[in-house]
Design a protein around this motif. Structure first.
Motif, short mmCIF file in Angstrom:
data_model
loop_
_atom_site.label_atom_id
_atom_site.label_comp_id
_atom_site.label_asym_id
_atom_site.label_seq_id
_atom_site.Cartn_x
_atom_site.Cartn_y
_atom_site.Cartn_z
N GLU A 5 0.99 -1.21 0.01
CA GLU A 5 0.01 -0.03 -0.01
C GLU A 5 0.86 1.15 -0.05
OE1 GLU A 5 -3.34 0.62 -0.30
OE2 GLU A 5 -3.55 -1.67 -0.77
N GLN A 6 1.90 1.21 0.86
CA GLN A 6 3.01 2.59 0.81
C GLN A 6 3.40 2.78 -0.50
OE1 GLN A 6 6.00 1.85 3.59
NE2 GLN A 6 6.93 3.92 3.02
N GLU A 7 3.71 1.39 -1.26
CA GLU A 7 4.45 1.72 -2.62
C GLU A 7 3.48 1.94 -3.47
OE1 GLU A 7 5.73 -2.36 -2.91
OE2 GLU A 7 7.76 -1.72 -2.18
N LYS A 8 2.09 2.10 -3.39
CA LYS A 8 1.19 2.49 -4.27
C LYS A 8 1.05 3.92 -4.37
CE LYS A 8 -1.79 -1.66 -4.39
NZ LYS A 8 -3.20 -1.87 -4.13
N LYS A 9 1.69 4.73 -3.41
CA LYS A 9 1.73 6.22 -3.56
C LYS A 9 3.32 6.64 -4.24
CE LYS A 9 -0.21 6.30 1.17
NZ LYS A 9 0.14 6.72 2.80
N ALA A 10 3.71 5.66 -4.94
CA ALA A 10 4.91 5.86 -5.62
C ALA A 10 4.93 6.82 -6.92
CB ALA A 10 5.52 4.82 -6.31
N ILE A 11 5.99 7.55 -7.36
CA ILE A 11 5.87 8.64 -8.36
C ILE A 11 6.58 7.98 -9.59
CG2 ILE A 11 6.05 10.29 -6.61
CD1 ILE A 11 8.95 10.47 -7.47
N VAL A 12 6.29 8.63 -10.53
CA VAL A 12 6.69 8.43 -11.96
C VAL A 12 8.03 9.44 -12.13
CG1 VAL A 12 6.30 8.33 -14.44
CG2 VAL A 12 4.46 7.47 -12.88
N ARG A 13 9.14 8.58 -12.61
CA ARG A 13 10.32 9.34 -12.86
C ARG A 13 10.43 9.33 -14.50
NH1 ARG A 13 12.91 10.01 -7.94
NH2 ARG A 13 11.90 8.75 -6.20
N ILE A 14 11.00 10.43 -14.99
CA ILE A 14 11.00 10.66 -16.51
C ILE A 14 12.33 10.69 -16.96
CG2 ILE A 14 10.33 11.79 -18.67
CD1 ILE A 14 7.63 12.36 -16.96
N VAL A 15 12.78 9.66 -17.71
CA VAL A 15 14.07 9.93 -18.41
C VAL A 15 13.70 10.21 -20.12
CG1 VAL A 15 16.19 8.91 -19.10
CG2 VAL A 15 15.12 8.11 -16.93
N SER A 16 14.26 11.20 -20.71
CA SER A 16 15.42 12.05 -20.24
C SER A 16 15.04 13.59 -19.79
CB SER A 16 16.10 12.13 -21.68
OG SER A 16 15.41 12.76 -22.62
N ASP A 17 13.76 13.87 -19.45
CA ASP A 17 13.29 15.05 -18.82
C ASP A 17 14.05 15.32 -17.61
OD1 ASP A 17 11.95 15.29 -21.06
OD2 ASP A 17 9.94 15.15 -20.05
N GLU A 18 13.81 14.44 -16.51
CA GLU A 18 14.09 14.61 -15.29
C GLU A 18 15.46 14.05 -14.85
OE1 GLU A 18 11.11 13.35 -12.25
OE2 GLU A 18 9.70 13.78 -13.69
N TYR A 19 15.96 13.19 -15.75
CA TYR A 19 17.19 12.55 -15.49
C TYR A 19 18.00 12.02 -16.99
CZ TYR A 19 14.93 11.25 -11.13
OH TYR A 19 14.28 11.48 -9.97
N PRO A 20 18.88 12.33 -16.92
CA PRO A 20 19.96 12.22 -18.31
C PRO A 20 20.05 10.81 -18.47
CG PRO A 20 21.37 12.86 -16.40
CD PRO A 20 20.03 12.91 -16.01
N TYR A 21 20.07 10.06 -17.49
CA TYR A 21 20.21 8.33 -17.73
C TYR A 21 19.39 7.75 -17.02
CZ TYR A 21 25.06 10.26 -19.33
OH TYR A 21 25.77 10.99 -19.84
N ILE A 22 19.08 6.32 -17.52
CA ILE A 22 18.41 5.35 -16.89
C ILE A 22 18.86 5.04 -15.33
CG2 ILE A 22 17.18 3.07 -16.78
CD1 ILE A 22 17.41 3.49 -20.09
N GLN A 23 20.14 5.00 -15.32
CA GLN A 23 20.73 4.36 -13.91
C GLN A 23 20.60 5.72 -12.87
OE1 GLN A 23 22.34 1.45 -13.18
NE2 GLN A 23 21.91 2.25 -11.17
N SER A 24 20.68 6.96 -13.45
CA SER A 24 20.42 7.85 -12.56
C SER A 24 18.92 8.14 -11.93
CB SER A 24 20.79 9.20 -13.08
OG SER A 24 20.05 9.63 -14.31
N ALA A 25 18.06 7.70 -12.79
CA ALA A 25 16.57 7.46 -12.24
C ALA A 25 16.54 6.43 -11.43
CB ALA A 25 15.76 7.56 -13.34
N LEU A 26 17.27 5.46 -11.73
CA LEU A 26 16.92 3.92 -10.93
C LEU A 26 17.60 4.28 -9.56
CD1 LEU A 26 16.02 1.08 -10.91
CD2 LEU A 26 18.32 0.48 -11.92
N ASP A 27 18.68 5.09 -9.50
CA ASP A 27 19.37 5.05 -8.28
C ASP A 27 18.61 6.08 -7.15
OD1 ASP A 27 21.70 3.93 -9.14
OD2 ASP A 27 22.68 5.91 -9.63
N GLU A 28 17.63 6.89 -7.73
CA GLU A 28 16.71 7.56 -6.94
C GLU A 28 15.20 6.97 -6.67
OE1 GLU A 28 16.67 11.59 -7.36
OE2 GLU A 28 18.65 11.86 -8.10
N THR A 29 15.26 5.90 -7.42
CA THR A 29 13.85 5.41 -7.35
C THR A 29 13.57 4.67 -5.82
OG1 THR A 29 13.76 4.90 -9.85
CG2 THR A 29 12.43 3.56 -8.34
#
Length: 199
Positions: free
Chosen positions: A15-39
């Motif tokens: 239930e806590q994870e259902k409040k999760a957010i969407v992270r967008i590459v390449s708008d917010e993050y230059p790399y997939i790894q950088s988004a995954l690191d903050e996910t």
């Protein structure tokens, strides 16, 4: 399809994870790894069209959806062998859904997912990948769903373009995997390649 994937991800998350957010590459993050690191566990990473030259690694317990917005023809991940990893995508633990990418590179394996609770690989092209006698996809998971995977034209070349090795195993599912659904897997034009499901 996006709605279906997001709904599917909610079934395996808390239930806590259902409040999760969407992270967008390449708008917010230059790399997939950088988004995954903050996910955080339960997040979705949406990847816009482009060529992403990187090796992707997640070795902690996370529940993540990694999804391209426009499919494998326009969203390409190119990995290379380096001192830190033999894999273009290396996932351990958690629940992962990966959909809509072309994966290339000279890593030993295009995808390694080990000891995950559940794994879904959907609509992927695996091409121009693999070291000599490599396993292009090596998967060990409690539950596996694989659909619409195209594995083709995988050889090892040197810097001059000379073939120095060929794919050994196109797909290997480890014996520790307890259940799986495999559909529409196409393996073709891989010198020395084969499909292997088993221990």
């Amino acid at each position: 399809l996006l709605i279906f994937i997001l709904l599917l991800s909610c079934d395996i998350f808390t239930e806590q994870e259902k409040k999760a957010i969407v992270r967008i590459v390449s708008d917010e993050y230059p790399y997939i790894q950088s988004a995954l690191d903050e996910t955080l566990s339960g997040d979705t990473i949406l990847v816009k069209p482009g060529v992403y030259v990187e090796n992707i690694k997640c070795l902690t317990q996370k529940n993540v959806v990694l999804l391209s917005t426009d499919g494998p023809d326009s969203t390409i991940i190119i990995g290379n062998y380096d001192s830190n990893t033999d894999y273009t995508i290396d996932i351990t633990f958690g629940n992962f859904i990966i959909e809509g990418f072309t994966i290339k590179g000279n890593a030993v394996s295009a995808i390694r997912c080990y000891d995950t609770d559940s794994l879904s690989l959907i609509n992927l092209n695996i091409t121009e990948s693999g070291g000599n006698e490599s396993r292009l996809m090596y998967l060990v998971s409690e539950s596996i769903y694989i659909s619409n995977i195209n594995i083709f034209n995988n050889v090892s070349v040197d810097i001059h373009g000379n073939i120095i090795g060929a794919t050994y195993i196109a797909l290997r599912v480890g014996g520790e995997s307890s259940s799986g659904i495999y559909e529409n897997i196409y393996v073709h034009d891989n010198p020395g390649g084969s499909l292997f499901i088993g221990g």
